[in-house]
Design a protein around this motif. Structure first.
Motif, PDB file in Angstrom:
ATOM      1  N   UNK A 107       0.841  -1.198   0.000  1.00  0.00           N
ATOM      2  CA  UNK A 107       0.000   0.000   0.000  1.00  0.00           C
ATOM      3  C   UNK A 107       0.871   1.240   0.000  1.00  0.00           C
ATOM      4  N   UNK A 108       0.287   2.360  -0.428  1.00  0.00           N
ATOM      5  CA  UNK A 108       0.920   3.665  -0.348  1.00  0.00           C
ATOM      6  C   UNK A 108       0.107   4.540   0.586  1.00  0.00           C
ATOM      7  N   UNK A 109       0.803   5.230   1.489  1.00  0.00           N
ATOM      8  CA  UNK A 109       0.141   6.022   2.530  1.00  0.00           C
ATOM      9  C   UNK A 109       0.230   7.506   2.203  1.00  0.00           C
ATOM     10  N   UNK A 110      -0.892   8.205   2.340  1.00  0.00           N
ATOM     11  CA  UNK A 110      -0.933   9.643   2.076  1.00  0.00           C
ATOM     12  C   UNK A 110      -0.344  10.444   3.236  1.00  0.00           C
TER      13      UNK A 110
ATOM     14  N   UNK B  15       3.247   6.534   7.722  1.00  0.00           N
ATOM     15  CA  UNK B  15       2.781   5.229   8.172  1.00  0.00           C
ATOM     16  C   UNK B  15       3.343   4.977   9.566  1.00  0.00           C
ATOM     17  N   UNK B  16       2.467   4.879  10.573  1.00  0.00           N
ATOM     18  CA  UNK B  16       2.908   4.762  11.956  1.00  0.00           C
ATOM     19  C   UNK B  16       2.883   3.334  12.489  1.00  0.00           C
ATOM     20  N   UNK B  17       1.889   2.553  12.060  1.00  0.00           N
ATOM     21  CA  UNK B  17       1.779   1.197  12.622  1.00  0.00           C
ATOM     22  C   UNK B  17       0.841   0.369  11.758  1.00  0.00           C
ATOM     23  N   UNK B  18       1.064  -0.935  11.752  1.00  0.00           N
ATOM     24  CA  UNK B  18       0.159  -1.891  11.111  1.00  0.00           C
ATOM     25  C   UNK B  18      -0.090  -3.021  12.091  1.00  0.00           C
ATOM     26  N   UNK B  19      -1.357  -3.300  12.381  1.00  0.00           N
ATOM     27  CA  UNK B  19      -1.728  -4.441  13.220  1.00  0.00           C
ATOM     28  C   UNK B  19      -2.377  -5.467  12.308  1.00  0.00           C
ATOM     29  N   UNK B  20      -1.744  -6.626  12.186  1.00  0.00           N
ATOM     30  CA  UNK B  20      -2.197  -7.639  11.236  1.00  0.00           C
ATOM     31  C   UNK B  20      -3.317  -8.474  11.818  1.00  0.00           C
TER      32      UNK B  20
ATOM     33  N   UNK C 246      -6.212  -5.967   8.034  1.00  0.00           N
ATOM     34  CA  UNK C 246      -5.196  -5.410   8.917  1.00  0.00           C
ATOM     35  C   UNK C 246      -5.634  -3.982   9.222  1.00  0.00           C
ATOM     36  N   UNK C 247      -5.141  -3.432  10.306  1.00  0.00           N
ATOM     37  CA  UNK C 247      -5.404  -2.029  10.618  1.00  0.00           C
ATOM     38  C   UNK C 247      -4.147  -1.223  10.336  1.00  0.00           C
ATOM     39  N   UNK C 248      -4.296  -0.159   9.588  1.00  0.00           N
ATOM     40  CA  UNK C 248      -3.183   0.696   9.207  1.00  0.00           C
ATOM     41  C   UNK C 248      -3.371   2.065   9.861  1.00  0.00           C
ATOM     42  N   UNK C 249      -2.328   2.522  10.568  1.00  0.00           N
ATOM     43  CA  UNK C 249      -2.376   3.806  11.263  1.00  0.00           C
ATOM     44  C   UNK C 249      -1.483   4.814  10.536  1.00  0.00           C
ATOM     45  N   UNK C 250      -2.073   5.956  10.168  1.00  0.00           N
ATOM     46  CA  UNK C 250      -1.336   7.017   9.508  1.00  0.00           C
ATOM     47  C   UNK C 250      -1.542   8.326  10.275  1.00  0.00           C
ATOM     48  N   UNK C 251      -0.543   9.189  10.265  1.00  0.00           N
ATOM     49  CA  UNK C 251      -0.705  10.488  10.920  1.00  0.00           C
ATOM     50  C   UNK C 251       0.367  11.446  10.447  1.00  0.00           C
ATOM     51  N   UNK C 252       0.134  12.716  10.709  1.00  0.00           N
ATOM     52  CA  UNK C 252       1.107  13.775  10.512  1.00  0.00           C
ATOM     53  C   UNK C 252       1.105  14.656  11.752  1.00  0.00           C
ATOM     54  N   UNK C 253       2.301  15.042  12.185  1.00  0.00           N
ATOM     55  CA  UNK C 253       2.411  15.859  13.391  1.00  0.00           C
ATOM     56  C   UNK C 253       1.973  17.294  13.148  1.00  0.00           C
TER      57      UNK C 253
ATOM     58  N   UNK D  48      -0.391  18.748  11.507  1.00  0.00           N
ATOM     59  CA  UNK D  48      -1.807  19.084  11.644  1.00  0.00           C
ATOM     60  C   UNK D  48      -2.515  18.230  12.699  1.00  0.00           C
ATOM     61  N   UNK D  49      -1.734  17.364  13.401  1.00  0.00           N
ATOM     62  CA  UNK D  49      -2.244  16.533  14.499  1.00  0.00           C
ATOM     63  C   UNK D  49      -3.326  15.545  14.058  1.00  0.00           C
ATOM     64  N   UNK D  50      -3.446  15.292  12.772  1.00  0.00           N
ATOM     65  CA  UNK D  50      -4.508  14.417  12.295  1.00  0.00           C
ATOM     66  C   UNK D  50      -4.039  12.960  12.287  1.00  0.00           C
ATOM     67  N   UNK D  51      -4.852  12.081  12.892  1.00  0.00           N
ATOM     68  CA  UNK D  51      -4.565  10.647  12.927  1.00  0.00           C
ATOM     69  C   UNK D  51      -5.677   9.894  12.204  1.00  0.00           C
ATOM     70  N   UNK D  52      -5.298   8.890  11.428  1.00  0.00           N
ATOM     71  CA  UNK D  52      -6.271   8.108  10.669  1.00  0.00           C
ATOM     72  C   UNK D  52      -6.040   6.616  10.885  1.00  0.00           C
TER      73      UNK D  52
END
Length: 344
Positions: free
Chosen positions: A137-140, A143-148, A154-161, A163-167
Protein backbone atom coordinates in the motif's frame (compact mmCIF):
# COMPACT_ATOMS: atom_id res chain seq x y z
CA UNK A 1 22.12 -19.33 19.92
CA UNK A 2 19.22 -21.78 19.96
CA UNK A 3 18.81 -23.63 23.23
CA UNK A 4 16.67 -26.79 23.26
CA UNK A 5 17.10 -27.14 27.06
CA UNK A 6 19.81 -29.74 26.44
CA UNK A 7 22.40 -28.02 24.29
CA UNK A 8 23.05 -24.75 22.50
CA UNK A 9 23.57 -24.25 18.78
CA UNK A 10 25.32 -21.08 17.63
CA UNK A 11 23.74 -19.32 14.67
CA UNK A 12 25.15 -16.52 12.55
CA UNK A 13 28.47 -14.78 12.97
CA UNK A 14 29.67 -12.69 15.93
CA UNK A 15 28.47 -9.10 15.53
CA UNK A 16 26.86 -6.21 17.37
CA UNK A 17 23.22 -7.26 17.18
CA UNK A 18 20.73 -4.44 17.64
CA UNK A 19 17.69 -6.72 17.41
CA UNK A 20 16.68 -10.27 16.49
CA UNK A 21 13.20 -11.58 15.72
CA UNK A 22 12.03 -15.13 15.00
CA UNK A 23 9.66 -15.63 12.07
CA UNK A 24 6.11 -16.85 12.86
CA UNK A 25 6.93 -20.31 11.46
CA UNK A 26 10.18 -20.32 13.52
CA UNK A 27 12.25 -21.08 10.42
CA UNK A 28 14.14 -17.79 10.12
CA UNK A 29 15.63 -15.00 12.22
CA UNK A 30 15.45 -11.36 11.18
CA UNK A 31 18.58 -9.71 12.55
CA UNK A 32 19.69 -6.08 12.64
CA UNK A 33 23.46 -5.61 13.05
CA UNK A 34 25.28 -2.37 13.85
CA UNK A 35 28.13 -1.67 11.44
CA UNK A 36 31.14 0.63 11.43
CA UNK A 37 31.99 3.47 11.22
CA UNK A 38 30.36 4.54 14.48
CA UNK A 39 29.17 8.10 14.93
CA UNK A 40 29.65 10.87 17.48
CA UNK A 41 26.61 12.76 16.17
CA UNK A 42 23.79 10.21 16.39
CA UNK A 43 22.95 7.44 18.91
CA UNK A 44 23.58 3.76 18.21
CA UNK A 45 20.14 3.46 16.63
CA UNK A 46 21.41 5.81 13.90
CA UNK A 47 24.66 3.95 13.17
CA UNK A 48 25.11 2.14 9.84
CA UNK A 49 23.39 -1.24 10.02
CA UNK A 50 22.44 -4.29 8.03
CA UNK A 51 19.22 -6.29 7.94
CA UNK A 52 19.85 -10.02 7.55
CA UNK A 53 17.89 -13.25 7.44
CA UNK A 54 19.42 -16.24 9.26
CA UNK A 55 18.19 -19.81 8.90
CA UNK A 56 17.17 -21.15 12.31
CA UNK A 57 18.14 -24.68 11.28
CA UNK A 58 21.41 -24.28 9.37
CA UNK A 59 22.67 -20.84 10.42
CA UNK A 60 23.10 -19.78 6.79
CA UNK A 61 22.65 -16.06 6.31
CA UNK A 62 22.01 -13.49 3.62
CA UNK A 63 21.73 -9.71 3.78
CA UNK A 64 18.53 -7.98 2.71
CA UNK A 65 19.95 -4.47 2.81
CA UNK A 66 22.75 -2.34 4.26
CA UNK A 67 21.63 1.08 5.48
CA UNK A 68 23.98 4.03 5.97
CA UNK A 69 24.37 6.26 9.03
CA UNK A 70 21.48 8.53 9.96
CA UNK A 71 23.88 11.49 9.96
CA UNK A 72 22.58 14.19 7.65
CA UNK A 73 19.11 12.64 7.41
CA UNK A 74 15.97 14.83 7.77
CA UNK A 75 15.16 15.65 11.41
CA UNK A 76 11.78 17.47 11.35
CA UNK A 77 8.71 16.26 13.23
CA UNK A 78 7.31 14.36 10.24
CA UNK A 79 10.70 13.55 8.74
CA UNK A 80 12.13 10.04 8.55
CA UNK A 81 15.27 8.44 7.16
CA UNK A 82 15.35 8.22 3.39
CA UNK A 83 16.37 4.54 3.40
CA UNK A 84 14.13 1.49 4.14
CA UNK A 85 13.03 1.27 7.79
CA UNK A 86 10.84 -0.61 10.30
CA UNK A 87 11.63 -4.17 9.22
CA UNK A 88 9.50 -6.86 10.88
CA UNK A 89 7.74 -10.15 10.24
CA UNK A 90 4.15 -10.08 9.02
CA UNK A 91 2.26 -11.75 11.89
CA UNK A 92 -0.40 -13.49 9.79
CA UNK A 93 2.01 -15.26 7.40
CA UNK A 94 4.70 -17.91 8.07
CA UNK A 95 7.78 -15.98 6.91
CA UNK A 96 7.15 -12.70 5.14
CA UNK A 97 9.16 -9.57 5.92
CA UNK A 98 7.44 -6.19 5.74
CA UNK A 99 9.13 -2.79 5.80
CA UNK A 100 8.45 0.86 5.03
CA UNK A 101 10.16 3.17 2.59
CA UNK A 102 9.71 6.91 2.23
CA UNK A 103 8.35 8.22 -1.06
CA UNK A 104 9.22 11.82 -0.21
CA UNK A 105 12.95 11.37 0.47
CA UNK A 106 12.10 11.49 4.17
CA UNK A 107 10.86 15.08 4.03
CA UNK A 108 7.44 15.14 5.67
CA UNK A 109 6.51 18.62 4.44
CA UNK A 110 7.07 17.67 0.81
CA UNK A 111 4.12 18.39 -1.48
CA UNK A 112 3.49 14.84 -2.64
CA UNK A 113 0.42 12.63 -2.82
CA UNK A 114 2.05 9.70 -1.02
CA UNK A 115 4.63 9.88 1.77
CA UNK A 116 5.26 6.21 2.66
CA UNK A 117 4.96 2.82 1.02
CA UNK A 118 4.54 -0.52 2.81
CA UNK A 119 6.50 -3.32 1.15
CA UNK A 120 6.56 -7.08 1.66
CA UNK A 121 9.10 -9.76 0.86
CA UNK A 122 8.40 -13.50 1.27
CA UNK A 123 11.34 -15.54 2.60
CA UNK A 124 11.64 -19.10 1.31
CA UNK A 125 15.27 -19.98 2.00
CA UNK A 126 16.84 -18.56 -1.15
CA UNK A 127 18.86 -15.34 -0.85
CA UNK A 128 16.83 -12.27 -1.84
CA UNK A 129 17.22 -8.51 -1.48
CA UNK A 130 14.67 -5.78 -0.89
CA UNK A 131 14.75 -5.12 -4.63
CA UNK A 132 12.54 -8.21 -4.91
CA UNK A 133 9.90 -6.75 -2.56
CA UNK A 134 6.39 -5.93 -3.75
CA UNK A 135 4.17 -3.02 -2.74
CA UNK A 136 1.27 -3.57 -0.34
CA UNK A 137 0.00 0.00 0.00
CA UNK A 138 0.92 3.66 -0.35
CA UNK A 139 0.14 6.02 2.53
CA UNK A 140 -0.93 9.64 2.08
CA UNK A 141 0.48 10.42 5.54
CA UNK A 142 3.31 8.96 7.62
CA UNK A 143 2.78 5.23 8.17
CA UNK A 144 2.91 4.76 11.96
CA UNK A 145 1.78 1.20 12.62
CA UNK A 146 0.16 -1.89 11.11
CA UNK A 147 -1.73 -4.44 13.22
CA UNK A 148 -2.20 -7.64 11.24
CA UNK A 149 -5.29 -9.79 11.33
CA UNK A 150 -5.52 -12.26 8.46
CA UNK A 151 -5.21 -12.37 4.69
CA UNK A 152 -8.16 -10.00 4.31
CA UNK A 153 -7.78 -7.57 7.21
CA UNK A 154 -5.20 -5.41 8.92
CA UNK A 155 -5.40 -2.03 10.62
CA UNK A 156 -3.18 0.70 9.21
CA UNK A 157 -2.38 3.81 11.26
CA UNK A 158 -1.34 7.02 9.51
CA UNK A 159 -0.71 10.49 10.92
CA UNK A 160 1.11 13.78 10.51
CA UNK A 161 2.41 15.86 13.39
CA UNK A 162 2.03 19.24 11.72
CA UNK A 163 -1.81 19.08 11.64
CA UNK A 164 -2.24 16.53 14.50
CA UNK A 165 -4.51 14.42 12.30
CA UNK A 166 -4.56 10.65 12.93
CA UNK A 167 -6.27 8.11 10.67
CA UNK A 168 -7.09 4.41 11.01
CA UNK A 169 -7.78 2.34 7.89
CA UNK A 170 -9.13 -1.16 7.45
CA UNK A 171 -6.74 -2.69 4.92
CA UNK A 172 -7.27 -5.78 2.78
CA UNK A 173 -3.81 -7.20 1.99
CA UNK A 174 -5.23 -9.47 -0.71
CA UNK A 175 -6.40 -6.66 -2.97
CA UNK A 176 -4.83 -3.51 -1.51
CA UNK A 177 -8.18 -1.92 -0.60
CA UNK A 178 -8.02 0.81 2.08
CA UNK A 179 -11.12 1.94 3.94
CA UNK A 180 -10.95 4.87 6.38
CA UNK A 181 -12.72 3.86 9.59
CA UNK A 182 -11.67 6.64 11.99
CA UNK A 183 -10.09 10.07 11.90
CA UNK A 184 -9.40 12.41 14.82
CA UNK A 185 -7.01 15.00 16.16
CA UNK A 186 -4.26 13.73 18.44
CA UNK A 187 -5.26 16.60 20.74
CA UNK A 188 -8.79 15.18 21.08
CA UNK A 189 -8.50 12.31 23.57
CA UNK A 190 -12.29 12.25 24.09
CA UNK A 191 -12.88 10.83 20.59
CA UNK A 192 -10.26 8.07 20.82
CA UNK A 193 -12.00 4.81 19.83
CA UNK A 194 -9.35 2.71 21.59
CA UNK A 195 -6.88 0.05 20.51
CA UNK A 196 -7.82 -3.42 19.22
CA UNK A 197 -7.80 -6.56 21.33
CA UNK A 198 -5.53 -9.23 19.87
CA UNK A 199 -5.26 -12.99 20.24
CA UNK A 200 -2.76 -15.62 19.13
CA UNK A 201 -3.24 -17.20 15.72
CA UNK A 202 -2.15 -20.68 14.62
CA UNK A 203 1.42 -19.39 14.32
CA UNK A 204 1.43 -18.17 17.90
CA UNK A 205 1.50 -14.48 16.90
CA UNK A 206 -0.81 -11.73 18.18
CA UNK A 207 -3.34 -10.70 15.52
CA UNK A 208 -6.66 -8.84 15.49
CA UNK A 209 -9.43 -10.53 17.47
CA UNK A 210 -12.76 -10.58 15.64
CA UNK A 211 -16.22 -11.73 16.66
CA UNK A 212 -18.24 -14.10 14.46
CA UNK A 213 -19.90 -11.17 12.71
CA UNK A 214 -16.52 -9.66 11.89
CA UNK A 215 -16.53 -6.89 14.48
CA UNK A 216 -13.38 -5.80 16.28
CA UNK A 217 -13.10 -5.44 20.05
CA UNK A 218 -11.49 -2.18 21.16
CA UNK A 219 -10.37 -1.08 24.62
CA UNK A 220 -9.78 2.56 25.37
CA UNK A 221 -8.85 4.97 28.14
CA UNK A 222 -12.28 6.58 27.98
CA UNK A 223 -11.08 10.14 28.51
CA UNK A 224 -13.96 12.43 29.51
CA UNK A 225 -14.69 15.62 31.51
CA UNK A 226 -15.14 13.32 34.54
CA UNK A 227 -11.71 11.75 34.03
CA UNK A 228 -10.62 8.49 32.43
CA UNK A 229 -13.38 5.86 32.38
CA UNK A 230 -11.89 2.89 30.48
CA UNK A 231 -14.22 0.95 28.21
CA UNK A 232 -14.60 -2.11 25.98
CA UNK A 233 -16.51 -1.69 22.76
CA UNK A 234 -17.52 -3.71 19.71
CA UNK A 235 -16.61 -1.89 16.49
CA UNK A 236 -18.49 -2.58 13.24
CA UNK A 237 -16.11 -2.20 10.30
CA UNK A 238 -19.02 -1.80 7.86
CA UNK A 239 -20.90 0.99 9.63
CA UNK A 240 -17.68 2.35 11.23
CA UNK A 241 -19.49 2.75 14.52
CA UNK A 242 -18.81 1.28 17.95
CA UNK A 243 -21.11 -0.08 20.62
CA UNK A 244 -19.94 0.23 24.23
CA UNK A 245 -20.13 -3.20 25.88
CA UNK A 246 -18.75 -2.15 29.25
CA UNK A 247 -17.40 0.97 30.92
CA UNK A 248 -15.62 1.57 34.21
CA UNK A 249 -17.70 3.22 36.93
CA UNK A 250 -16.54 5.65 39.62
CA UNK A 251 -15.14 5.53 42.27
CA UNK A 252 -13.11 2.70 40.72
CA UNK A 253 -10.47 2.79 38.02
CA UNK A 254 -10.83 -0.46 36.06
CA UNK A 255 -9.12 -1.38 32.79
CA UNK A 256 -9.54 -4.27 30.35
CA UNK A 257 -6.51 -6.58 30.52
CA UNK A 258 -7.55 -9.33 28.12
CA UNK A 259 -10.62 -10.85 26.45
CA UNK A 260 -11.11 -14.57 27.11
CA UNK A 261 -14.31 -15.15 25.12
CA UNK A 262 -15.28 -12.56 22.50
CA UNK A 263 -18.70 -14.06 21.75
CA UNK A 264 -19.89 -14.31 25.36
CA UNK A 265 -18.24 -11.17 26.64
CA UNK A 266 -15.87 -12.77 29.13
CA UNK A 267 -12.83 -10.65 29.93
CA UNK A 268 -10.26 -9.85 32.62
CA UNK A 269 -9.94 -6.43 34.23
CA UNK A 270 -7.61 -4.74 36.69
CA UNK A 271 -9.60 -2.82 39.30
CA UNK A 272 -8.48 -0.34 41.93
CA UNK A 273 -9.63 2.71 43.87
CA UNK A 274 -8.03 5.39 46.04
CA UNK A 275 -8.35 2.99 48.99
CA UNK A 276 -8.17 -0.44 47.28
CA UNK A 277 -5.08 -2.16 45.88
CA UNK A 278 -5.23 -3.21 42.19
CA UNK A 279 -6.57 -6.74 41.73
CA UNK A 280 -7.69 -8.83 38.77
CA UNK A 281 -11.31 -9.79 38.09
CA UNK A 282 -13.24 -11.87 35.55
CA UNK A 283 -16.34 -10.23 34.13
CA UNK A 284 -19.10 -11.99 32.17
CA UNK A 285 -21.39 -9.64 30.24
CA UNK A 286 -23.86 -12.34 29.16
CA UNK A 287 -24.48 -13.80 32.60
CA UNK A 288 -24.57 -10.33 34.16
CA UNK A 289 -23.11 -11.57 37.42
CA UNK A 290 -20.84 -9.73 39.82
CA UNK A 291 -17.17 -9.75 38.78
CA UNK A 292 -15.17 -12.65 40.21
CA UNK A 293 -11.89 -11.77 41.92
CA UNK A 294 -9.01 -13.99 40.81
CA UNK A 295 -6.30 -12.28 42.88
CA UNK A 296 -6.16 -10.90 46.42
CA UNK A 297 -3.11 -8.66 46.51
CA UNK A 298 -2.64 -6.69 49.70
CA UNK A 299 -1.39 -3.13 49.93
CA UNK A 300 2.43 -3.40 49.71
CA UNK A 301 2.75 -0.02 51.47
CA UNK A 302 0.33 -0.11 54.42
CA UNK A 303 2.25 2.71 56.08
CA UNK A 304 1.05 5.01 53.29
CA UNK A 305 -2.65 4.40 53.96
CA UNK A 306 -4.49 7.57 54.89
CA UNK A 307 -1.95 9.88 53.26
CA UNK A 308 -3.81 12.86 51.77
CA UNK A 309 -2.93 14.46 48.43
CA UNK A 310 -3.59 18.11 47.58
CA UNK A 311 -2.93 20.19 44.49
CA UNK A 312 -1.31 23.48 45.45
CA UNK A 313 -0.45 26.52 43.34
CA UNK A 314 1.96 29.36 43.99
CA UNK A 315 3.73 32.22 42.24
CA UNK A 316 7.47 32.02 41.82
CA UNK A 317 9.63 35.07 42.54
CA UNK A 318 9.85 35.87 38.82
CA UNK A 319 6.06 35.87 38.49
CA UNK A 320 5.61 32.40 36.95
CA UNK A 321 2.59 30.46 38.25
CA UNK A 322 3.50 26.92 39.34
CA UNK A 323 1.58 23.97 40.73
CA UNK A 324 2.60 20.88 42.68
CA UNK A 325 1.30 17.85 44.55
CA UNK A 326 1.41 18.05 48.34
CA UNK A 327 1.18 14.83 50.35
CA UNK A 328 0.15 15.12 54.02
CA UNK A 329 0.42 12.47 56.78
CA UNK A 330 -2.61 10.50 57.89
CA UNK A 331 -4.78 12.51 60.29
CA UNK A 332 -2.85 15.73 59.83
CA UNK A 333 -4.66 18.80 61.21
CA UNK A 334 -3.14 22.13 60.19
CA UNK A 335 -4.54 24.03 63.19
CA UNK A 336 -3.62 21.36 65.71
CA UNK A 337 -0.30 20.10 64.27
CA UNK A 338 1.04 23.33 62.78
CA UNK A 339 3.69 23.55 60.02
CA UNK A 340 5.54 20.39 58.97
CA UNK A 341 8.94 19.88 57.35
CA UNK A 342 8.65 19.57 53.58
CA UNK A 343 10.64 17.21 51.35
CA UNK A 344 10.84 18.45 47.76
Amino acid sequence: VINNLTEEQALGKPAIYQSVSLSPDKQYILATKILRPFSYLVPASGFPHSISVISASTGSEFVLVKNPSAEGQPIGFDDVVSFPRDFEWRADLPSTVVFTKALDKGMGRSKTEFHDELMQLPINGSPVSIDNASSLLKATRRLRNVIWGNGNLALVYQSMTYDRKQQIYAFNPSNGQLDLINERSSNDAYSDIGSPITSKNSLGKEVLMQTKNGNLLLRGAGSSPEGDMPFLQSFDLKTKKGTILWRCEAPYYETVVDVLDAENGVFITSKESPTETPNYYIRNLKKKVAPIAITDFKNPYPQMEGVAKQKISYKRADGIDLTGDLYLPKGYDAKKDGPLPVIM
